[in-house]
Design a protein around this motif. Structure first.
Motif, PDB file in Angstrom:
ATOM      1  N   UNK A 112      20.651  -9.058 -23.181  1.00  0.00           N
ATOM      2  CA  UNK A 112      19.394  -8.920 -23.910  1.00  0.00           C
ATOM      3  C   UNK A 112      19.665  -8.113 -25.170  1.00  0.00           C
ATOM      4  N   UNK A 113      19.472  -8.764 -26.334  1.00  0.00           N
ATOM      5  CA  UNK A 113      19.757  -8.058 -27.593  1.00  0.00           C
ATOM      6  C   UNK A 113      18.493  -7.442 -28.190  1.00  0.00           C
ATOM      7  N   UNK A 114      17.350  -7.641 -27.530  1.00  0.00           N
ATOM      8  CA  UNK A 114      16.104  -7.087 -28.089  1.00  0.00           C
ATOM      9  C   UNK A 114      15.854  -5.663 -27.608  1.00  0.00           C
ATOM     10  N   UNK A 115      16.862  -4.837 -27.761  1.00  0.00           N
ATOM     11  CA  UNK A 115      16.721  -3.445 -27.318  1.00  0.00           C
ATOM     12  C   UNK A 115      17.210  -2.507 -28.425  1.00  0.00           C
ATOM     13  N   UNK A 116      16.775  -1.270 -28.362  1.00  0.00           N
ATOM     14  CA  UNK A 116      17.321  -0.274 -29.281  1.00  0.00           C
ATOM     15  C   UNK A 116      17.358   1.077 -28.568  1.00  0.00           C
ATOM     16  N   UNK A 117      18.082   1.970 -29.175  1.00  0.00           N
ATOM     17  CA  UNK A 117      18.329   3.262 -28.553  1.00  0.00           C
ATOM     18  C   UNK A 117      17.641   4.340 -29.391  1.00  0.00           C
ATOM     19  N   UNK A 118      16.897   5.208 -28.749  1.00  0.00           N
ATOM     20  CA  UNK A 118      16.278   6.330 -29.466  1.00  0.00           C
ATOM     21  C   UNK A 118      16.778   7.604 -28.813  1.00  0.00           C
ATOM     22  N   UNK A 119      17.268   8.552 -29.604  1.00  0.00           N
ATOM     23  CA  UNK A 119      17.854   9.768 -29.023  1.00  0.00           C
ATOM     24  C   UNK A 119      17.231  11.016 -29.615  1.00  0.00           C
ATOM     25  N   UNK A 120      17.072  12.004 -28.752  1.00  0.00           N
ATOM     26  CA  UNK A 120      16.571  13.323 -29.179  1.00  0.00           C
ATOM     27  C   UNK A 120      17.764  14.263 -29.111  1.00  0.00           C
ATOM     28  N   UNK A 121      18.031  14.987 -30.211  1.00  0.00           N
ATOM     29  CA  UNK A 121      19.250  15.794 -30.275  1.00  0.00           C
ATOM     30  C   UNK A 121      18.934  17.240 -30.653  1.00  0.00           C
ATOM     31  N   UNK A 122      19.558  18.179 -29.976  1.00  0.00           N
ATOM     32  CA  UNK A 122      19.376  19.584 -30.352  1.00  0.00           C
ATOM     33  C   UNK A 122      20.214  20.516 -29.496  1.00  0.00           C
ATOM     34  N   UNK A 123      20.921  21.439 -30.131  1.00  0.00           N
ATOM     35  CA  UNK A 123      21.764  22.358 -29.346  1.00  0.00           C
ATOM     36  C   UNK A 123      20.920  23.283 -28.469  1.00  0.00           C
ATOM     37  N   UNK A 124      19.657  23.500 -28.873  1.00  0.00           N
ATOM     38  CA  UNK A 124      18.779  24.372 -28.096  1.00  0.00           C
ATOM     39  C   UNK A 124      18.499  23.835 -26.695  1.00  0.00           C
ATOM     40  N   UNK A 125      18.701  22.532 -26.504  1.00  0.00           N
ATOM     41  CA  UNK A 125      18.466  21.934 -25.182  1.00  0.00           C
ATOM     42  C   UNK A 125      19.375  22.522 -24.116  1.00  0.00           C
ATOM     43  N   UNK A 126      20.513  23.072 -24.559  1.00  0.00           N
ATOM     44  CA  UNK A 126      21.442  23.672 -23.600  1.00  0.00           C
ATOM     45  C   UNK A 126      20.750  24.723 -22.735  1.00  0.00           C
ATOM     46  N   UNK A 127      19.819  25.440 -23.366  1.00  0.00           N
ATOM     47  CA  UNK A 127      19.203  26.565 -22.663  1.00  0.00           C
ATOM     48  C   UNK A 127      17.742  26.339 -22.291  1.00  0.00           C
ATOM     49  N   UNK A 128      17.232  25.149 -22.522  1.00  0.00           N
ATOM     50  CA  UNK A 128      15.822  24.920 -22.209  1.00  0.00           C
ATOM     51  C   UNK A 128      15.634  23.660 -21.390  1.00  0.00           C
ATOM     52  N   UNK A 129      14.684  23.702 -20.469  1.00  0.00           N
ATOM     53  CA  UNK A 129      14.389  22.496 -19.699  1.00  0.00           C
ATOM     54  C   UNK A 129      13.069  21.923 -20.218  1.00  0.00           C
ATOM     55  N   UNK A 130      12.727  20.747 -19.734  1.00  0.00           N
ATOM     56  CA  UNK A 130      11.406  20.189 -20.052  1.00  0.00           C
ATOM     57  C   UNK A 130      11.372  19.268 -21.250  1.00  0.00           C
ATOM     58  N   UNK A 131      12.485  19.187 -21.997  1.00  0.00           N
ATOM     59  CA  UNK A 131      12.477  18.318 -23.183  1.00  0.00           C
ATOM     60  C   UNK A 131      12.336  16.853 -22.761  1.00  0.00           C
ATOM     61  N   UNK A 132      13.103  16.471 -21.729  1.00  0.00           N
ATOM     62  CA  UNK A 132      13.082  15.079 -21.282  1.00  0.00           C
ATOM     63  C   UNK A 132      11.673  14.707 -20.826  1.00  0.00           C
ATOM     64  N   UNK A 133      11.072  15.554 -20.003  1.00  0.00           N
ATOM     65  CA  UNK A 133       9.744  15.240 -19.463  1.00  0.00           C
ATOM     66  C   UNK A 133       8.740  15.055 -20.609  1.00  0.00           C
ATOM     67  N   UNK A 134       8.822  15.945 -21.598  1.00  0.00           N
ATOM     68  CA  UNK A 134       7.903  15.880 -22.739  1.00  0.00           C
ATOM     69  C   UNK A 134       8.100  14.560 -23.513  1.00  0.00           C
ATOM     70  N   UNK A 135       9.358  14.174 -23.664  1.00  0.00           N
ATOM     71  CA  UNK A 135       9.655  12.940 -24.399  1.00  0.00           C
ATOM     72  C   UNK A 135       9.162  11.714 -23.618  1.00  0.00           C
TER      73      UNK A 135
END
Ligand code: ADP
Ligand code: ASP
Ligand code: MG
Length: 413
Positions: free
Chosen positions: A339-362
């Protein structure tokens, strides 16, 4: 010669697109010259030229010889360096052009995506005794036995950083058509904000997740040899983005950017026997052909069969399907789909190392927009979601808003 007196500047395709643009490049080169510095200028091909040459390859051959492809596509840069050196000379600057093999920039022999092995800096220093500006062709090198190679799309960034590393320069200026590295592609949302600084690790994730502002290998080089990259605009004097080692201020920012990659396709093998060695049997032959697999998911099942789904660049789908089709009797899968009708979206940040909850929020933000997540992968400083292609830009804007990236603050926690 002292490296502090040498400036390395790289200009991309849109910066050398025509005579007017090149005159702007000339002004940028003249600034350090006026301060008594010598300049190494690395140029890309004029914008569109590399694509045009690759188009010719398609017309001429269905199974092109890769060494000849490199011989052809590297010519775009030869045109730019010769033309620009003419401008310099007309302006009274002592300058000469160099092709990759004339330095030489020695690479391995993986044509079309060769890696730089070493650069002889002796000839560079020697030439700088005679000339004030050396104009070097980006994107190209040569093998030990003298065959021309290219470094992969966007490879002039890597040429420039590698040259900066070879002469021990502290900084490599990458001039482009935007003012720096933004929180996301400024061509997708006007709310994208220019970042003052980005760490090597964040930039590596951004580049590998589709932010083409820097080729990923250039960032790898910069990190390895501690070269600071300054991404800035050819067309304005404003300070750009500094890409460097992480510092404590960077850590306090939770999310630095959202990257977006349309060049993705998903491949699924269904009803594969769930036994030891099956993943190796699938992915080893794919890796042996030099194909890059990114996200991989294997379903958990109660039976002795499973489904395996993974992503590859769109241009590699046919080749991957061919390999897997030839392995049908060994892998014993029931069905093979792509299936070629897909794309990738990424959230990036070094602060994620020390914080949880980013994935859930996204995930919540995407679900509020009714965007279905097809696959998820994470690293210490990145969360990537594979989604339907048509929702890509909406997803970028939604996540950009959710993490308030348009606001200049250190507390998007
Ligand atoms: P060049 O020809 O100068 O090498 P590129 O086209 O390779 O320039 O890279 C610059 C482009 O990268 C910009 O025009 C922009 O659309 C795109 N881009 C993608 N993500 C980002 C980002 N996060 N920040 C800045 N530019 C980005
Ligand atoms: N001209 C090459 C390309 O279009 C290299 C570069 O621009 O960096 O990919
Ligand atoms: Mg580029």
């Amino acid at each position: 010669m002292n490296a502090q007196n040498i400036v390395v500047q790289k200009f991309g395709g849109s910066s050398v697109a025509n005579l007017d643009c090149m005159k702007q490049v000339l002004r940028n080169v003249q600034k350090p010259l006026a301060d008594g510095k010598k300049v190494i200028v690395v140029l890309s091909a004029m914008s569109g030229e590399t694509n045009r040459l690759l188009g010719l390859v398609k017309q001429w051959s269905s199974t092109p010889d890769l060494a000849e492809v490199d011989s052809l596509v590297s010519t775009g840069e030869q045109v730019s360096i010769a033309l620009f050196t003419m401008l310099l000379k007309d302006a009274g600057v002592k300058a000469r052009s160099f092709l990759g093999f004339q330095i030489p920039i020695i690479t391995d022999d993986f044509f079309s995506s060769a890696r730089i092995l070493r650069i002889d800096n002796k000839k560079i220093f020697k030439a700088l005794e005679t000339y004030d500006v050396l104009v070097v062709a980006g994107f190209q090198g040569c093998t030990e036995d003298g065959r021309i190679t290219t470094l992969g799309r966007g490879g002039s960034d890597t040429s420039a950083v590698a040259i900066a590393a070879a002469i021990n320069a502290e900084v490599c200026d990458i001039f482009t058509d935007v003012s720096g590295v933004y929180t996301t592609d400024p061509n997708i949302t006007r709310k994208a904000r220019k970042l003052d600084t980005v760490s090597y690790d964040e930039m590596l994730e951004m580049a590998s997740m589709g932010a083409k502002v820097l080729q990923i290998r250039s960032v790898e080089f910069a990190k390895k040899y501690n070269v600071i990259i300054h991404v800035r605009s050819t067309f304005s004097d404003e300070q750009g983005t500094i890409v460097s080692q992480e510092d404590s201020q960077m850590e306090s920012i939770l999310v630095s950017g959202i990257a977006y990659d349309k060049d993705q396709a998903r491949i699924t093998l269904s009803h594969v026997p769930d036994k030891p060695g099956i993943s190796a049997a699938i992915f080893t032959p794919i890796a042996e052909q030099g194909l890059l697999v990114d996200m991989i998911v294997q379903n958990l099942t109660e039976t002795e069969f499973t489904d395996v789904t993974f992503t590859v660049p769109r241009s590699d789908v046919e080749k991957t399907l061919e390999i897997l089709t030839s392995l049908k009797s060994t892998l014993e899968y029931q069905d093979l789909r792509s299936d070629a009708n897909v794309c990738k979206v990424s959230i990036i940040g070094v602060g994620m190392r020390n914080h949880s909850g980013v994935a859930a929020k996204a995930f919540l933000a995407l679900s509020d927009e009714n965007i279905n997540i097809l696959m998820i992968s994470t690293s210490e400083i990145k969360i990537t979601c594979l989604i339907e292609d048509k929702y890509g830009e909406l997803a970028v804007r939604t996540l950009h808003d959710t993490f308030k990236l348009d606001e200049m603050s250190y507390s998007n926690k």
